[in-house]
Design a protein around this motif. Sequence first.
Motif, PDB file in Angstrom:
ATOM      1  N   UNK A  68      25.205  32.749  43.561  1.00 45.95           N
ATOM      2  CA  UNK A  68      24.922  34.405  43.595  1.00 45.95           C
ATOM      3  C   UNK A  68      26.056  35.242  44.123  1.00 45.95           C
ATOM      4  N   UNK A  69      27.344  34.756  44.409  1.00 44.27           N
ATOM      5  CA  UNK A  69      28.402  35.385  44.548  1.00 44.27           C
ATOM      6  C   UNK A  69      28.059  36.314  45.874  1.00 44.27           C
ATOM      7  N   UNK A  70      27.375  35.810  47.235  1.00 46.18           N
ATOM      8  CA  UNK A  70      27.016  36.822  47.991  1.00 46.18           C
ATOM      9  C   UNK A  70      28.067  37.382  48.625  1.00 46.18           C
ATOM     10  N   UNK A  71      29.342  36.625  49.069  1.00 47.82           N
ATOM     11  CA  UNK A  71      30.318  37.164  49.945  1.00 47.82           C
ATOM     12  C   UNK A  71      31.067  38.197  48.900  1.00 47.82           C
ATOM     13  N   UNK A  72      31.161  37.994  47.621  1.00 47.84           N
ATOM     14  CA  UNK A  72      31.561  39.068  46.906  1.00 47.84           C
ATOM     15  C   UNK A  72      30.938  40.416  46.777  1.00 47.84           C
ATOM     16  N   UNK A  73      29.548  40.158  46.634  1.00 47.19           N
ATOM     17  CA  UNK A  73      28.638  41.245  46.758  1.00 47.19           C
ATOM     18  C   UNK A  73      28.750  41.956  48.093  1.00 47.19           C
TER      19      UNK A  73
END
Length: 262
Positions: A68-73
């Motif tokens: 889900x690309x949480x860190x990038x978000x």
Amino acid sequence: MNNFRNPFRNRRYKALVSPIGTTQLHLRKPLVIAAWSVAFPGFGHLLLNKYLRGYALIIWEMFINQTIHLNLAMVCSFNGQFQAARNLIDPKYMAMYIPVYFFAIWDSYRTTVDLNRIYLLAQRENAPYSTFSMGGLEINYLDRRKPWLAAIWSMGIPSVGQLYLHRIVFAAFVLIYTIIIVDQSNLLLAIHYLILGDISSSSAVLDPQWLLYFPSLYFFSIYDSTVNAIENNKLFEDDLRQYLQQYYQPAGKFVIPGSKVK
């Protein structure tokens, strides 16, 4: 090969010394354990020596976070780019992430409370346990360790402090985890450019999605090695005290701490 064989079946034991590591019960603060689960699901369970559950939660966290690309978000949110953060998140997988995240926090807190109670019962039962274990590949024994030295080694590279405490499997897991994060985030390359004074190149090569895993891992490794070194020393002193009382203290005589024994 252990230096202890128990002919009886005790209900609870304070520790287990095996060729691959020492596992022990000791009092922990539930809120501290839960806080580490907040920082990274699975870390709280690793502090409780619940390794299989901890490894499973860590692998799940990395899988779903990468999906889900949480860190990038999070990085986009920190920079005020809220629309970009919303575009990065996959709501389908985000719905799978949230329940497991809160379960890790709740379960680590609940387990800490239970293990604290079990420790108090084990302390009262005071069942004997092995303090020396020899296998075909490793030898492990209770000994005094220096907490500050464990912390220093963990500062150098996560997992070395755990090796100093002879926690072989756990150290291997942390080392592999560290190598993956450092490699994928280009952290060492960024540090190289930073030393050369090329700040723009240093920032450009970093992958924020992978980089955000590193701070929690780094400080967790330091905390874990320090706490376990302290508790290992307490266990060693407790075993030594019981040994001296059993073999060198006359029956019915109480030795005052600090006094000379004739």
